[in-house]
Write a protein that holds these residues in place. Structure first.
Motif, PDB file in Angstrom:
ATOM      1  N   LYS A   1      39.118  46.677  50.218  1.00  0.00           N
ATOM      2  CA  LYS A   1      40.249  47.617  50.161  1.00  0.00           C
ATOM      3  C   LYS A   1      40.425  48.250  48.788  1.00  0.00           C
ATOM      4  O   LYS A   1      40.722  49.453  48.674  1.00  0.00           O
ATOM      5  CB  LYS A   1      41.533  46.906  50.581  1.00  0.00           C
ATOM      6  N   ASP A   2      40.289  47.466  47.725  1.00  0.00           N
ATOM      7  CA  ASP A   2      40.465  48.021  46.384  1.00  0.00           C
ATOM      8  C   ASP A   2      39.441  49.123  46.122  1.00  0.00           C
ATOM      9  O   ASP A   2      39.775  50.175  45.545  1.00  0.00           O
ATOM     10  CB  ASP A   2      40.325  46.923  45.324  1.00  0.00           C
ATOM     11  N   MET A   3      38.219  48.894  46.547  1.00  0.00           N
ATOM     12  CA  MET A   3      37.159  49.881  46.392  1.00  0.00           C
ATOM     13  C   MET A   3      37.478  51.136  47.203  1.00  0.00           C
ATOM     14  O   MET A   3      37.335  52.263  46.714  1.00  0.00           O
ATOM     15  CB  MET A   3      35.844  49.245  46.856  1.00  0.00           C
ATOM     16  N   ALA A   4      37.919  50.958  48.432  1.00  0.00           N
ATOM     17  CA  ALA A   4      38.270  52.095  49.289  1.00  0.00           C
ATOM     18  C   ALA A   4      39.422  52.895  48.708  1.00  0.00           C
ATOM     19  O   ALA A   4      39.410  54.138  48.732  1.00  0.00           O
ATOM     20  CB  ALA A   4      38.612  51.596  50.694  1.00  0.00           C
ATOM     21  N   ASN A   5      40.432  52.202  48.174  1.00  0.00           N
ATOM     22  CA  ASN A   5      41.587  52.898  47.590  1.00  0.00           C
ATOM     23  C   ASN A   5      41.210  53.705  46.358  1.00  0.00           C
ATOM     24  O   ASN A   5      41.823  54.743  46.076  1.00  0.00           O
ATOM     25  CB  ASN A   5      42.686  51.891  47.249  1.00  0.00           C
ATOM     26  N   LEU A   6      40.210  53.258  45.610  1.00  0.00           N
ATOM     27  CA  LEU A   6      39.730  54.050  44.478  1.00  0.00           C
ATOM     28  C   LEU A   6      39.028  55.323  44.942  1.00  0.00           C
ATOM     29  O   LEU A   6      39.125  56.377  44.302  1.00  0.00           O
ATOM     30  CB  LEU A   6      38.746  53.228  43.631  1.00  0.00           C
ATOM     31  N   LEU A   7      38.326  55.219  46.074  1.00  0.00           N
ATOM     32  CA  LEU A   7      37.523  56.343  46.561  1.00  0.00           C
ATOM     33  C   LEU A   7      38.359  57.439  47.210  1.00  0.00           C
ATOM     34  O   LEU A   7      38.029  58.624  47.094  1.00  0.00           O
ATOM     35  CB  LEU A   7      36.482  55.836  47.564  1.00  0.00           C
TER      36      LEU A   7
END
Length: 559
Positions: free
Chosen positions: A420-426
């Protein structure tokens, strides 16, 4: 905390939905599918054409640093990231490559992800799947048989048997087949000549499958494939042998993308599988563009490090497919960066911040390379249990100091939740994306000019050396007017250079080209460097030695 299970145990404990239900999530009906059991299907071209009226979703490319024996987890991250987008309320679809049996039974392993971020059924996907690899192998070897039969039956095309360049293939690591003599046994067995085997994923048929738009385009591309030279030095093609139609017949089902699901029932298209060290390393254009129609976000991958798969994605696949990613994720691990910093695999369990800082140069170079293509970049740190807080904090700080967003990735242990953290950055980066496609070079430049740009700008090298044979081949391609194509470099995946022992971010090196050949069907030029092998061998203790199956058909040892 979830118990630590093997990949296959996790896969076998996951409850699958019928593939018809997965298809419904992306607007496909049962009539759009050609079923291969309950959990696998091919998508018909009628359905693909119907979905063309939909707007394109965003495309995210997942790549990595140069791989090491410590493992990076690129396929797992690709799957986990798509699952994370879905958990955040965005309809996402995976588009990735099919595994080859060579690595499955050899040393590298499969390509179905890992932990709680896998495509399923992983046993089928890692083994025969829907038969695409068999179709590619058969098509390739049909053409090989047609060449030798033509020579045996009178050789109307005056093929020079000393200059037959089409090789046979097998989807297995078998070093004994690299170089051999065929046609022995007298007149009835044909004309003796030297021949060679490659692994199936290195076949131009695979490249054609992954770059074709549809069955008709596939057939036209296969007709253009160069198989030999005649006695006057002219090119001989598959079309001249009259077998392009038969080749297309064998490939009629393989050209259709395969629909499966992830461990969290995210739709996944798994189609095509060229290696990035000896081919262009990307799944099919058909599957990627279909994924962009099926969801708001399509997550795809490119093989090995960004110097290979991602460069070829940008300069070959995007060029032919008329696509461009809205963002790129570079997968890195503390373990792998410590190896790039000089730590031996046996010592990776020990904390070593100094080596991590030294190895960061490899990641920094890949970040720089992706910025060349004018796309937003995010670093995904794939966490391992052996990573210490000091190491993770150091790597995070190094990324932030370099000006790149960074997130810890727990997709192996936590599935989509861990991404999720990676997705939220993208998400905000993808919304900002409006930049045009930005290739590294113009295809109309000379072969040396194109290769010089790849070596100096992407690899960080000083220049290119063409051996005598390669120089002659370049001149020959120029004489045929076949030099105005993208370049596909075949080199080691372990280093930015063509020397597998030069880890980190080496400088002042030259890349030596020993062989230059044209793939007229795929539409690119292959430059072979170093000691690259198109037919790998098995290790001393192959992965096959760990595998077994019981009387109920339950497989063990498959990761």
């Amino acid at each position: 905390m979830k118990p630590v299970l093997s990949d296959i145990e996790i896969a076998q404990q996951t409850e699958l939905k019928p593939i018809t239900e997965i298809a419904e999530q992306v607007g496909l009906t049962a009539d759009d599918l050609e079923l291969y059991g309950k959990y696998k299907a091919k998508v018909s071209f009628d359905a693909i054409r119907r979905l063309q009226s939909r707007p394109d979703g965003k495309l995210v490319l997942v790549t990595a640093i140069n791989p090491t024996p410590a493992g990076e987890g690129k396929s797992m991250t690709t799957i986990g990231l798509a699952q994370a987008f879905n958990r955040l309320g965005h309809k996402a679809v995976v588009a990735m490559r099919e595994p080859s049996l060579g690595p499955v039974f050899g040393i590298k392993g499969g390509a179905a992800g890992g932990g709680y971020s896998q495509v399923l059924p992983m046993e089928d996907i890692n083994l025969h799947f829907t038969g695409d690899m068999h179709a590619i192998t058969t098509t390739n070897n049909l053409l090989a048989a047609a060449i030798d039969n033509h020579v045996h039956q009178g050789n109307e095309l005056r093929i020079d048997v000393r200059r037959v360049i089409w090789k046979r293939v097998l989807d297995m690591n078998d070093r004994a087949l690299r170089n051999l003599t065929i046609g022995l046994g007298g007149k009835v067995c044909g004309f003796p000549r030297e021949d060679h085997f490659m692994i199936t994923v290195a076949s131009e048929i695979m490249a054609v499958l992954c770059l074709a738009e549809d069955l008709e385009d596939l057939k036209q591309r296969m007709a253009k494939i160069t198989v030999a030279y005649d006695l006057d030095g002219n090119l001989v093609t598959a079309g001249q042998l009259g077998v392009a139609g038969a080749m297309a017949v064998v490939m009629k089902d393989a050209i259709k993308p395969n629909l499966v699901q992830t461990t969290e029932q995210t739709p996944a298209l798994v189609h095509g599988g060229p290696f990035a060290n000896i081919a262009h390393g990307c799944n099919s254009v058909i599957a990627t563009k279909l994924a962009m129609k099926m969801g708001e976000i399509a997550v795809t991958e490119a093989g090995f490090g960004a110097d290979l798969g991602a460069e070829k994605f940008m300069d070959i696949k995007c060029r032919f497919g008329h696509i461009k990613p809205s963002a790129v994720v570079i997968v890195a691990t503390v373990r792998a960066l410590k190896m790039h910093g000089g730590v031996k695999k046996a010592d990776l369990q020990e904390e070593n911040v100094k080596a991590l800082e030294a190895g960061f140069a490899n990641l920094a170079k890949h970040i720089e390379n992706m910025r060349i293509f004018n796309v937003p970049v995010v670093v995904g740190i794939n966490r391992f249990l052996s990573d210490t807080d000091a190491e993770l904090e150091t790597l995070t700080r190094l990324c932030e100091d370099y000006g790149v967003p960074v997130a810890l990735n727990d997709c192996w242990a936590e599935g989509g939740e861990g991404g999720k953290d990676m997705a939220n950055l993208l998400l905000p980066l993808m919304e900002k994306d409006a930049s045009p496609y930005c290739p590294l070079y113009d295809v109309n430049e000379t072969i040396p000019e194109k290769l010089e740009k790849i070596v100096t700008r992407i690899y960080g090298g000083k220049g290119v050396i063409f051996e005598g044979k390669a120089q002659k081949q370049v001149k020959e391609l120029e004489a045929f007017g076949l030099d105005k194509m993208p370049v596909c470099v075949a080199k080691t995946q372990y280093s930015l250079s063509d020397n597998a022992d030069l880890l980190g971010a080496p400088e002042n090196f030259y890349v030596t080209v020993k062989d230059v050949r044209v793939c007229t069907g795929a539409g690119f030029i292959v430059c072979e460097t170093g000691n690259i092998m198109t037919m790998p061998g098995l290790p001393k203790v192959p992965a096959a030695n760990r595998m077994d199956i019981d009387e109920k058909g339950n497989i063990t040892g498959l990761f």
